[in-house]
Enzyme design. Structure first.
Site, PDB file in Angstrom:
ATOM      1  N   ASP A  82       2.351   5.734  -6.578  1.00  0.00           N
ATOM      2  CA  ASP A  82       3.583   5.749  -5.791  1.00  0.00           C
ATOM      3  C   ASP A  82       4.867   5.843  -6.609  1.00  0.00           C
ATOM      4  OD1 ASP A  82       2.635   5.749  -3.183  1.00  0.00           O
ATOM      5  OD2 ASP A  82       2.245   3.598  -3.235  1.00  0.00           O
ATOM      6  N   HIS A 110       0.879  -1.192   0.000  1.00  0.00           N
ATOM      7  CA  HIS A 110       0.000   0.000   0.000  1.00  0.00           C
ATOM      8  C   HIS A 110       0.908   1.233   0.000  1.00  0.00           C
ATOM      9  CE1 HIS A 110      -3.520   2.376   0.619  1.00  0.00           C
ATOM     10  NE2 HIS A 110      -3.846   2.060   1.863  1.00  0.00           N
ATOM     11  N   HIS A 159      -2.320  -2.288  -9.607  1.00  0.00           N
ATOM     12  CA  HIS A 159      -3.337  -1.694  -8.728  1.00  0.00           C
ATOM     13  C   HIS A 159      -4.490  -2.662  -8.539  1.00  0.00           C
ATOM     14  CE1 HIS A 159      -6.160   1.200  -7.034  1.00  0.00           C
ATOM     15  NE2 HIS A 159      -5.063   1.844  -6.669  1.00  0.00           N
TER      16      HIS A 159
END
Ligand SMILES: CC(=O)SCCNC(=O)CCNC(=O)[C@H](O)C(C)(C)COP(=O)(O)OP(=O)(O)OC[C@H]1O[C@@H](n2cnc3c(N)ncnc32)[C@H](O)[C@@H]1OP(=O)(O)O
Ligand SMILES: O=C([O-])CC(=O)C(=O)O
Length: 374
Positions: free
Chosen positions: A311, A221, A260
């Site tokens: 990210d 995450h 994802h």
């Protein structure tokens, strides 16, 4: 037919409740906050406007924003007892553990006594997190006891000034602002769902956010931005990146910053932070890390049809601004606390305790054999 990737374990593809806060993978570019496209917000709003939107359902007027910013600015300083606790945490600690402990400890000092104080608790955390992170970091790493207040109006600018002890450039301030907007909210992701589960027991805001920090910490995450940085720094060139990534995939390793749980072809936040990463690389006069990152993106798409999530390019963008890698995920906390708190408020407004069922896979019913006969 159900998309295989959106079915199966991990509650994937199942609705676990309602929200008016966010859509992921649906309309517009694929990410909306209260009906506004994230790209529109990143271009035309500030992070404080987005925080106000998430907490109130509407963007503020100029007067409302001014009042909200003043309220947040007044809540930035840390109580002496919290500074003492931060000083006790060693430099070897992970900053996400620092954030978790500080959030929990602030809940002891300034408890949310009842739900009428929920906005105050949410705003307090939003205002205090940059100082929590930087006070601990600068004391443990540099031996400096910083002043936790600054003259910076924005939360992004405030964080950069606390971290570096000097006024940030307009460009860096803006990148932080955009980054905080991109990370603010994302429907029922793991950390937000943690916060909602906690809220559903009618627990307090500090407990909900403390639990959410623990969920965000993992590399699958929020921890992926730090892990992505560690990875790209090991690559000496775009060609080397491709060779090493191929070896990682052969070893069945996960490549952090890619893929994802909901998006299938792209993460709409990537194109925005990637553009800023490129600008910062050029401004720094060294694009090698950016070029390596682009090679990683091409390789993963060509070989696995996996794309960069929010990210991946955050790693190089933060790095170009001189932010230490171990602070990458705590910055995510400084932003996502808005989404977490908004979901806690939403859960409370129409609550039923979250308590799903499990499919049992254990042994058939049996009798206890006396211990001497086992
Ligand atoms: C802000 C955020 O939190 S964004 C997410 C940040 N996390 C990361 O970047 C960690 C790396 N990525 C991952 O681990 C995953 O893509 C997750 C956790 C984000 C999503 O997990 P899932 O929903 O289970 O992924 P999904 O079902 O799309 O996976 C499909 C296949 O691709 C593989 N895969 C997915 N992501 C990756 C990756 N980054 N590297 C290598 N393989 C991957 C899976 O192992 C799976 O393979 P399989 O079919 O052989 O089992
Ligand atoms: O939605 C998810 O699963 C993870 C994510 O991108 C986020 O929380 O921003």
């Amino acid at each position: 037919m159900v998309d295989k990737k959106l079915a199966g374990a991990g509650l994937r593809g199942q609705s676990a409740g309602e929200t008016a806060l966010c859509t992921v993978g649906k309309s517009g570019s694929g990410l909306t906050y209260c009906g506004y496209d994230v790209a529109d917000l990143a271009d035309n709003a500030s992070f404080e406007e987005v925080a106000y939107l998430l907490f109130n359902g509407e963007l503020p007027t100029k007067a409302q924003l001014d009042a909200y910013q003043s309220e947040l600015t007044a809540m930035r300083d840390l109580p002496e007892a919290l500074k003492q606790v931060l000083k006790l945490i060693p430099a070897s600690a992970h900053p996400m553990d620092v954030m978790r402990t500080a959030c929990s400890f602030l809940g002891n000092l300034e408890p949310e006594t009842d739900f009428t104080a929920q906005n105050k608790a949410a705003n307090r955390l939003l205002a205090a997190f940059p100082a929590i992170m930087c006070y601990w970091y600068r004391f443990s790493h540099e031996g400096v006891e910083i002043d936790c207040t600054t003259d910076e109006v924005s939360i992004g600018g405030h964080f950069l000034k606390l971290l570096n002890g000097k006024t940030p450039s307009d460009q860096h301030r803006r990148v932080m602002d955009v980054s905080l907007i991109l990370y603010a909210e994302h429907e029922f992701n793991a950390s937000t769902f943690t916060a909602r589960v906690c809220a559903s027991t009618l627990s307090d805001m500090f407990s909900c956010v403390t639990g959410a920090i623990g969920s965000l910490r993992g590399p699958l995450h929020g921890g992926a931005n730090e892990a992505a940085m560690d990875m790209i720094q090991k690559f000496s060139s775009p060609a080397d990146a491709k060779v090493q990534m191929a070896a990682m995939l052969d070893r069945k390793e996960k490549i952090m910053g890619f893929g994802h749980a909901v998006y299938r072809e792209s993460d709409p936040r990537n194109v925005i932070i990637k553009a800023w990463s490129e600008k910062l690389a050029k401004e720094n006069g060294d694009t090698s890390l950016y070029d390596i990152s682009v090679a990683c993106e091409e390789f993963m798409w060509d070989t696995k049809k996996l794309f960069c999530n929010a990210d991946f390019f955050h790693a190089s963008a933060y790095h170009f601004m001189g932010i230490p890698t171990k602070l990458f995920t705590p910055i995510f906390v400084c932003s996502r606390v808005t989404g977490w708190a908004a979901h806690v408020m939403e859960q409370r407004s129409n609550n039923r305790i979250i308590r799903p069922s499990a499919d049992y896979t254990g042994p058939e019913p049996r009798k206890v054999t006396p211990i001497a006969q086992r």
